[in-house]
Design a protein around this motif. Structure first.
Motif, PDB file in Angstrom:
ATOM      1  N   LEU A  37       0.100  -6.793  20.434  1.00 28.89           N
ATOM      2  CA  LEU A  37       0.447  -7.077  19.045  1.00 28.89           C
ATOM      3  C   LEU A  37      -0.225  -6.073  18.124  1.00 28.89           C
ATOM      4  CD1 LEU A  37       1.683  -8.869  16.815  1.00 28.89           C
ATOM      5  CD2 LEU A  37      -0.344 -10.344  17.014  1.00 28.89           C
ATOM      6  N   GLU A  38       0.587  -5.373  17.341  1.00 30.29           N
ATOM      7  CA  GLU A  38       0.045  -4.414  16.375  1.00 30.29           C
ATOM      8  C   GLU A  38      -0.499  -5.152  15.162  1.00 30.29           C
ATOM      9  OE1 GLU A  38       1.387  -0.422  13.852  1.00 30.29           O
ATOM     10  OE2 GLU A  38       2.823  -1.418  15.180  1.00 30.29           O
ATOM     11  N   ASN A  39      -1.611  -4.668  14.648  1.00 29.25           N
ATOM     12  CA  ASN A  39      -2.247  -5.306  13.500  1.00 29.25           C
ATOM     13  C   ASN A  39      -1.623  -4.794  12.204  1.00 29.25           C
ATOM     14  OD1 ASN A  39      -3.925  -6.790  11.888  1.00 29.25           O
ATOM     15  ND2 ASN A  39      -5.778  -5.649  12.367  1.00 29.25           N
ATOM     16  N   ASN A  40      -0.345  -5.151  11.992  1.00 22.39           N
ATOM     17  CA  ASN A  40       0.376  -4.768  10.779  1.00 22.39           C
ATOM     18  C   ASN A  40       1.129  -5.959  10.198  1.00 22.39           C
ATOM     19  OD1 ASN A  40       2.241  -4.836  12.919  1.00 22.39           O
ATOM     20  ND2 ASN A  40       3.531  -3.225  12.046  1.00 22.39           N
ATOM     21  N   PRO A  41       0.417  -7.068   9.941  1.00 19.38           N
ATOM     22  CA  PRO A  41       1.097  -8.255   9.426  1.00 19.38           C
ATOM     23  C   PRO A  41       1.651  -8.027   8.026  1.00 19.38           C
ATOM     24  CG  PRO A  41      -1.281  -8.526   9.276  1.00 19.38           C
ATOM     25  CD  PRO A  41      -1.038  -7.262  10.054  1.00 19.38           C
ATOM     26  N   GLY A  42       2.689  -8.771   7.691  1.00 20.10           N
ATOM     27  CA  GLY A  42       3.290  -8.662   6.368  1.00 20.10           C
ATOM     28  C   GLY A  42       4.483  -9.588   6.235  1.00 20.10           C
ATOM     29  N   MET A  43       5.108  -9.590   5.065  1.00 19.92           N
ATOM     30  CA  MET A  43       6.237 -10.470   4.802  1.00 19.92           C
ATOM     31  C   MET A  43       7.382 -10.223   5.784  1.00 19.92           C
ATOM     32  SD  MET A  43       8.520 -10.925   1.338  1.00 19.92           S
ATOM     33  CE  MET A  43       7.116 -11.490   0.381  1.00 19.92           C
ATOM     34  N   MET A  44       7.628  -8.936   6.104  1.00 19.82           N
ATOM     35  CA  MET A  44       8.746  -8.598   6.966  1.00 19.82           C
ATOM     36  C   MET A  44       8.348  -8.488   8.441  1.00 19.82           C
ATOM     37  SD  MET A  44      11.118  -8.532   4.744  1.00 19.82           S
ATOM     38  CE  MET A  44      12.520  -7.835   5.612  1.00 19.82           C
ATOM     39  N   THR A  45       7.051  -8.363   8.713  1.00 19.23           N
ATOM     40  CA  THR A  45       6.602  -8.198  10.100  1.00 19.23           C
ATOM     41  C   THR A  45       5.945  -9.451  10.671  1.00 19.23           C
ATOM     42  OG1 THR A  45       4.499  -7.274   9.343  1.00 19.23           O
ATOM     43  CG2 THR A  45       6.264  -5.705   9.822  1.00 19.23           C
ATOM     44  N   LEU A  46       5.853 -10.515   9.869  1.00 18.71           N
ATOM     45  CA  LEU A  46       5.177 -11.743  10.279  1.00 18.71           C
ATOM     46  C   LEU A  46       3.730 -11.409  10.689  1.00 18.71           C
ATOM     47  CD1 LEU A  46       8.057 -13.520  12.253  1.00 18.71           C
ATOM     48  CD2 LEU A  46       7.532 -13.625   9.818  1.00 18.71           C
ATOM     49  N   ASP A  47       3.330 -11.732  11.924  1.00 19.35           N
ATOM     50  CA  ASP A  47       1.951 -11.467  12.342  1.00 19.35           C
ATOM     51  C   ASP A  47       1.734  -9.998  12.701  1.00 19.35           C
ATOM     52  OD1 ASP A  47       1.253 -14.368  12.408  1.00 19.35           O
ATOM     53  OD2 ASP A  47       2.728 -14.360  14.022  1.00 19.35           O
ATOM     54  N   GLY A  48       2.799  -9.255  12.843  1.00 20.28           N
ATOM     55  CA  GLY A  48       2.742  -7.861  13.239  1.00 20.28           C
ATOM     56  C   GLY A  48       3.861  -7.544  14.206  1.00 20.28           C
ATOM     57  N   THR A  49       3.950  -6.285  14.613  1.00 19.34           N
ATOM     58  CA  THR A  49       4.990  -5.851  15.535  1.00 19.34           C
ATOM     59  C   THR A  49       4.560  -6.068  16.978  1.00 19.34           C
ATOM     60  OG1 THR A  49       5.729  -4.163  13.969  1.00 19.34           O
ATOM     61  CG2 THR A  49       6.396  -3.878  16.269  1.00 19.34           C
ATOM     62  N   ASN A  50       5.433  -6.684  17.758  1.00 19.15           N
ATOM     63  CA  ASN A  50       5.183  -6.871  19.186  1.00 19.15           C
ATOM     64  C   ASN A  50       5.637  -5.632  19.952  1.00 19.15           C
ATOM     65  OD1 ASN A  50       4.213  -9.542  18.954  1.00 19.15           O
ATOM     66  ND2 ASN A  50       6.292 -10.375  19.025  1.00 19.15           N
ATOM     67  N   THR A  51       4.714  -4.954  20.602  1.00 17.69           N
ATOM     68  CA  THR A  51       5.062  -3.897  21.545  1.00 17.69           C
ATOM     69  C   THR A  51       5.029  -4.509  22.944  1.00 17.69           C
ATOM     70  OG1 THR A  51       4.205  -2.096  20.185  1.00 17.69           O
ATOM     71  CG2 THR A  51       4.354  -1.701  22.548  1.00 17.69           C
ATOM     72  N   TRP A  52       6.166  -4.458  23.631  1.00 12.34           N
ATOM     73  CA  TRP A  52       6.285  -5.096  24.943  1.00 12.34           C
ATOM     74  C   TRP A  52       6.083  -4.073  26.051  1.00 12.34           C
ATOM     75  CZ3 TRP A  52       6.207 -10.192  25.541  1.00 12.34           C
ATOM     76  CH2 TRP A  52       6.504 -10.975  24.422  1.00 12.34           C
ATOM     77  N   ILE A  53       5.347  -4.472  27.068  1.00 13.12           N
ATOM     78  CA  ILE A  53       5.082  -3.637  28.239  1.00 13.12           C
ATOM     79  C   ILE A  53       5.625  -4.375  29.461  1.00 13.12           C
ATOM     80  CG2 ILE A  53       3.311  -2.605  29.685  1.00 13.12           C
ATOM     81  CD1 ILE A  53       2.405  -3.349  26.132  1.00 13.12           C
ATOM     82  N   LEU A  54       6.583  -3.743  30.141  1.00 10.12           N
ATOM     83  CA  LEU A  54       7.209  -4.343  31.318  1.00 10.12           C
ATOM     84  C   LEU A  54       6.721  -3.615  32.569  1.00 10.12           C
ATOM     85  CD1 LEU A  54      10.901  -4.574  30.013  1.00 10.12           C
ATOM     86  CD2 LEU A  54       8.962  -6.083  29.517  1.00 10.12           C
ATOM     87  N   ARG A  55       6.268  -4.401  33.541  1.00 14.15           N
ATOM     88  CA  ARG A  55       5.762  -3.815  34.780  1.00 14.15           C
ATOM     89  C   ARG A  55       6.155  -4.705  35.956  1.00 14.15           C
ATOM     90  NH1 ARG A  55       0.931  -2.831  33.277  1.00 14.15           N
ATOM     91  NH2 ARG A  55       0.850  -0.546  33.301  1.00 14.15           N
ATOM     92  N   ALA A  56       6.806  -4.107  36.949  1.00 16.18           N
ATOM     93  CA  ALA A  56       7.170  -4.855  38.150  1.00 16.18           C
ATOM     94  C   ALA A  56       5.914  -5.164  38.956  1.00 16.18           C
ATOM     95  CB  ALA A  56       8.153  -4.051  38.990  1.00 16.18           C
ATOM     96  N   PRO A  57       5.886  -6.300  39.635  1.00 18.43           N
ATOM     97  CA  PRO A  57       4.713  -6.647  40.461  1.00 18.43           C
ATOM     98  C   PRO A  57       4.397  -5.543  41.464  1.00 18.43           C
ATOM     99  CG  PRO A  57       6.167  -8.539  40.237  1.00 18.43           C
ATOM    100  CD  PRO A  57       6.897  -7.374  39.640  1.00 18.43           C
ATOM    101  N   GLY A  58       3.133  -5.181  41.522  1.00 22.73           N
ATOM    102  CA  GLY A  58       2.681  -4.190  42.474  1.00 22.73           C
ATOM    103  C   GLY A  58       2.908  -2.743  42.066  1.00 22.73           C
ATOM    104  N   ARG A  59       3.463  -2.517  40.871  1.00 25.81           N
ATOM    105  CA  ARG A  59       3.714  -1.149  40.410  1.00 25.81           C
ATOM    106  C   ARG A  59       2.709  -0.760  39.332  1.00 25.81           C
ATOM    107  NH1 ARG A  59       8.934   0.433  42.354  1.00 25.81           N
ATOM    108  NH2 ARG A  59       8.440   2.475  41.451  1.00 25.81           N
ATOM    109  N   GLU A  60       2.388   0.522  39.277  1.00 28.25           N
ATOM    110  CA  GLU A  60       1.477   1.018  38.248  1.00 28.25           C
ATOM    111  C   GLU A  60       2.221   1.416  36.986  1.00 28.25           C
ATOM    112  OE1 GLU A  60      -1.149   4.073  39.459  1.00 28.25           O
ATOM    113  OE2 GLU A  60      -2.020   2.941  41.113  1.00 28.25           O
ATOM    114  N   GLU A  61       3.352   2.086  37.135  1.00 32.43           N
ATOM    115  CA  GLU A  61       4.093   2.563  35.965  1.00 32.43           C
ATOM    116  C   GLU A  61       4.781   1.407  35.255  1.00 32.43           C
ATOM    117  OE1 GLU A  61       5.581   7.003  36.446  1.00 32.43           O
ATOM    118  OE2 GLU A  61       6.367   5.708  38.026  1.00 32.43           O
ATOM    119  N   CYS A  62       5.024   1.604  33.979  1.00 33.71           N
ATOM    120  CA  CYS A  62       5.614   0.552  33.174  1.00 33.71           C
ATOM    121  C   CYS A  62       6.695   1.114  32.245  1.00 33.71           C
ATOM    122  CB  CYS A  62       4.539  -0.156  32.356  1.00 33.71           C
ATOM    123  SG  CYS A  62       3.732   0.904  31.124  1.00 33.71           S
ATOM    124  N   VAL A  63       7.428   0.199  31.622  1.00 34.14           N
ATOM    125  CA  VAL A  63       8.404   0.524  30.583  1.00 34.14           C
ATOM    126  C   VAL A  63       7.927  -0.129  29.299  1.00 34.14           C
ATOM    127  CG1 VAL A  63      10.772   0.180  29.777  1.00 34.14           C
ATOM    128  CG2 VAL A  63      10.335   0.737  32.187  1.00 34.14           C
TER     129      VAL A  63
END
Length: 276
Positions: A37-63
């Protein structure tokens, strides 16, 4: 700690050690998806922007989905969870894309988006229905325009969770961008999300994750249809040519006036839809 399994109600069998909002922490939400969660809260961003990190089990690299704004500390934290094999963008707004160029430089990751302005190290867009297979993940592209023309959701195949960007938020409702948002497109996008079926977790661009996409999307659709009925009724009183501000004052009379400029943006899009 990662949860072991999702139940029929969309919940996960092991409780998370942190809850939203948790700034500057990698919070695991599903077996595949974690959020920073980015620390940029505001009227349009609510608590802030969610940056999502996707990683398959057992893998190091992510999306990574949506690096966020040009916040160096946030970008460095996200880059540090890598290696990042691919970055995807849900839509063009700066709180999701302001840090794209810097993030690509930090990670060397190709960046794919509908809007070509944000593509880096690749010319690939995000065609509807494409199955992106990367580092053990299968991510289905679902174009969901309406909030903006380029708005896109991502379905994590197998797990079933859906990253909705700003099409559906963790709380409240979505404001349609008056410059290129379209209510007809948005209603169609909500119906497409409903059609995905039950039991899919919502991983939104802002706010907490939610357990069932179909339920939330149906609530969003009902809310939009109710607002349209209110705008139609306002036009009967004010006249067919009434402007957005007059309609806001009539329909949103019980809402804090500090929120009227935001409401006016949505009403403008509603009037365009009704007058087509």
């Amino acid at each position: 700690m990662r949860p072991k399994a999702r139940g029929d109600d969309g919940s996960y069998s092991e409780p998370m050690t942190t809850a939203h909002p948790a700034y500057a922490q990698l919070r695991q939400v599903t077996p595949i998806a974690a959020v920073m969660l980015e620390n940029n809260p505001g009227m349009m961003t609510l608590d802030g922007t969610n940056t999502w990190i996707l990683r398959a089990p057992g893998r190091e690299e992510c999306v990574v989905i949506d690096p966020g704004d040009a916040d160096e500390e946030h970008l460095l934290r996200v880059a540090a969870v890598g290696p990042v094999a691919l970055t995807l963008i849900t839509h063009r707004h700066g709180d999701h894309t302001g840090g794209v160029e810097r993030f690509a430089a930090l990670t060397g990751s190709p960046v794919r988006s509908v809007d070509p302005r944000f593509r880096t190290h690749t010319d690939a867009g995000l065609p509807d229905g494409e199955l992106i297979e990367e580092v053990g993940l299968a991510i289905r592209v679902l174009r969901t325009p309406g909030h903006t023309k380029d708005s896109t959701s991502f379905v994590i195949e197998g797990e079933g969770s859906v990253l909705t960007g700003d099409t559906i938020l963790g709380r409240g409702t979505t404001v349609l961008d008056a410059s290129d948002g379209d209510l007809g497109d948005y209603l169609a996008s909500l119906r497409a999300l409903i059609d995905l079926g039950t039991g899919r977790a919502v991983l939104p661009g802002h706010g907490p994750d939610l357990p069932d996409l179909q339920t939330v999307a149906q609530q969003y659709l009902s809310h939009r249809e109710e607002r349209l009925d209110q705008v139609r009724a306002a036009l009967e009183v004010l006249g067919a040519d009434a402007g957005p501000r007059a309609v806001v004052e009539h329909v949103y009379s019980d809402v804090d006036q500090s929120l009227w400029p935001v409401a006016e943006q949505s009403v403008r899009v509603q009037l365009e839809y009704l007058r087509r």
